[in-house]
Enzyme design. Sequence first.
Site, short mmCIF file in Angstrom:
data_model
loop_
_atom_site.label_atom_id
_atom_site.label_comp_id
_atom_site.label_asym_id
_atom_site.label_seq_id
_atom_site.Cartn_x
_atom_site.Cartn_y
_atom_site.Cartn_z
N GLN A 31 0.80 -1.22 0.00
CA GLN A 31 0.00 0.00 0.00
C GLN A 31 0.84 1.28 0.00
OE1 GLN A 31 -2.70 -1.66 3.31
NE2 GLN A 31 -4.14 -0.53 2.06
N HIS A 132 0.91 -9.31 4.62
CA HIS A 132 -0.24 -8.42 4.46
C HIS A 132 -0.59 -8.42 2.96
CE1 HIS A 132 -2.42 -4.75 6.40
NE2 HIS A 132 -3.00 -4.99 5.23
N ASN A 176 -1.98 -10.77 8.42
CA ASN A 176 -3.00 -9.75 8.56
C ASN A 176 -4.30 -10.25 7.90
OD1 ASN A 176 -3.93 -6.84 9.00
ND2 ASN A 176 -4.35 -7.14 6.83
N GLU A 177 -5.34 -10.36 8.70
CA GLU A 177 -6.69 -10.63 8.20
C GLU A 177 -6.79 -11.78 7.20
OE1 GLU A 177 -8.56 -7.09 6.72
OE2 GLU A 177 -8.25 -5.97 8.56
N TYR A 307 -13.56 -2.18 11.87
CA TYR A 307 -14.03 -1.04 11.07
C TYR A 307 -15.53 -0.80 11.18
CZ TYR A 307 -9.41 -0.73 9.08
OH TYR A 307 -8.05 -0.55 8.94
N GLU A 371 -5.67 -2.19 13.90
CA GLU A 371 -6.16 -1.27 12.86
C GLU A 371 -7.53 -0.78 13.27
OE1 GLU A 371 -6.39 -2.59 8.77
OE2 GLU A 371 -4.42 -3.55 8.91
N TRP A 417 -5.33 3.12 11.75
CA TRP A 417 -5.18 2.89 10.30
C TRP A 417 -5.61 4.18 9.62
CZ3 TRP A 417 -2.67 -0.63 7.50
CH2 TRP A 417 -2.75 -0.45 6.10
N GLU A 424 -5.55 1.84 -1.48
CA GLU A 424 -6.59 1.12 -0.74
C GLU A 424 -7.13 -0.04 -1.59
OE1 GLU A 424 -7.45 0.69 2.28
OE2 GLU A 424 -9.21 -0.48 1.76
N TRP A 425 -6.25 -0.96 -1.95
CA TRP A 425 -6.61 -2.19 -2.64
C TRP A 425 -7.49 -1.90 -3.86
CZ3 TRP A 425 -2.87 -4.88 -0.89
CH2 TRP A 425 -2.47 -4.74 0.44
C1 FCB Z 1 -8.04 -3.57 6.31
C2 FCB Z 1 -6.67 -3.83 5.72
C3 FCB Z 1 -5.87 -2.57 5.47
C4 FCB Z 1 -6.74 -1.45 4.94
C5 FCB Z 1 -7.96 -1.27 5.81
C6 FCB Z 1 -8.85 -0.13 5.38
O1 FCB Z 1 -8.87 -4.64 6.01
O2 FCB Z 1 -5.93 -4.66 6.57
O3 FCB Z 1 -4.82 -2.88 4.61
O4 FCB Z 1 -7.07 -1.71 3.63
O5 FCB Z 1 -8.70 -2.45 5.82
#
Ligand code: FCB
Length: 463
Positions: A31, A132, A176-177, A307, A371, A417, A424-425
Amino acid sequence: MTSVLPQEVAAPSRLTFPPGFRWGAATASYQIEGAAAEDGRTPSIWDTMSRQPGRVFRNHSGDVACDHYHRYRDDVRLMSELGLGTYRFSVAWPRIKPDGSGPVNPRGLDFYDRLVDELLAAGIAPMVTLYHWDLPQVLEDQGGWTARDTAYYLGDLAAATIARLGDRVATWTTLNEPWCSAFLGYASGDHAPGRREPQAAYLAAHHLLLGHGLAAQALRAGGAREVSITHVLTRVSPQNPHDAHDRDAARLVDGLQNRIWLDPVLRGQYPADVLPLFERFGALDAIRDGDLDVIATPIDLLGVNYYQPALVRAKVGAVGQASYPGSEGVDFPPQGLPVTGMDWPIDATGLSDVLVRLSRDYPGTPLMVTENGSAYHDLLEGDRVADPERIAYFAGHLRAVHHAVERGADVRGYLAWSLMDNFEWAYGYGKRFGLVYVDYDTQRRVLKDSARWYAQVIRDNGL
Ligand code: FCB
């Protein structure tokens, strides 16, 4: 500075966090780094995805990103200005092992070596995530996370990385996730590698967890002081708590968002209600004898990314959501809450409830919010970015963390975060999550009002 504080943020009571509470911010390699073809780095699955027209907003890519690879010294200076105690970043697998599984590329590790030294010189504790989401494309070509070998290669990456940085890095995160890697990467296809195959998603889920366990063992063997994994977790509520079907729907989604990741690591078993999904999608055989013992290698810290909350109901004929493979009959109604620039509903009580639940259902593992944050349509006006909504989001969620601590959750820190706006992906550079604004044309960085506000929170250890 205080002039930027919106009224609702200026809460009547002061909140102070426990002594030693760790404050920081997070980023991820793909990122922010850019330098996609430098010093031996090979393409990752995100390089590939961003070259497929229409997959990423405006066909953006991480080729340059925030050019952090060259500007890391300036970026560490910004972290110092903010008073960060911890900086969470990830290493790029295709820099360290350009062919995924083969020899280590010392030039790739050199970058992280320099970054770690810079951080330590600034009094900032580095927290390193091994994976990640930027899997080397060569490994995807061999099956990616659907291949069992990929788990072992993650273990090798862990060993190589701690061998180089372990004398200076105390805190390590394996993944990560993995929910995103498995279910967005292989089921909904929103994330790289963009596949839409439920069977692949369940195979990936298990191999990611196995990779976590192998990496955790390698980190332990390498002398890691703190080993962790980070999950994106949420509170899943039934729309009508008195309706048994709605409650079943919530249980199913909770299984796929939360317990499928938590139970193997912290209890050494898959949840009984999730195993039938592995079976239904033809992935049960991937779970071999002994795997769960590896996956349950003890960890020292559980990272929580939060989030938004989730609300579900049962609905005959509903197609479900591709990112929860097997969720037919589950509907995701509008939540009627204010939303961020991602259209993600805002409810900080979800964070508090998640933290309390973790300490209750999985006692004995300290937690860290690794995050939390929000995207908004930020405007740079002169030298200023006024972002009162982001300040309100952070303030609300920090109050929620504090409330969770009061309710008995063992929370050791909070990482915003993100340090700065970044790729952002699938949304490319269209969504800005940073405390620091990045002007992508010039690479100029500008502290947003939220950054100054957060610096004050850190100084006060409270708000
Ligand atoms: C999370 C990701 C991070 C970012 C946030 C907004 O899922 O780990 O890289 O994209 O969302």
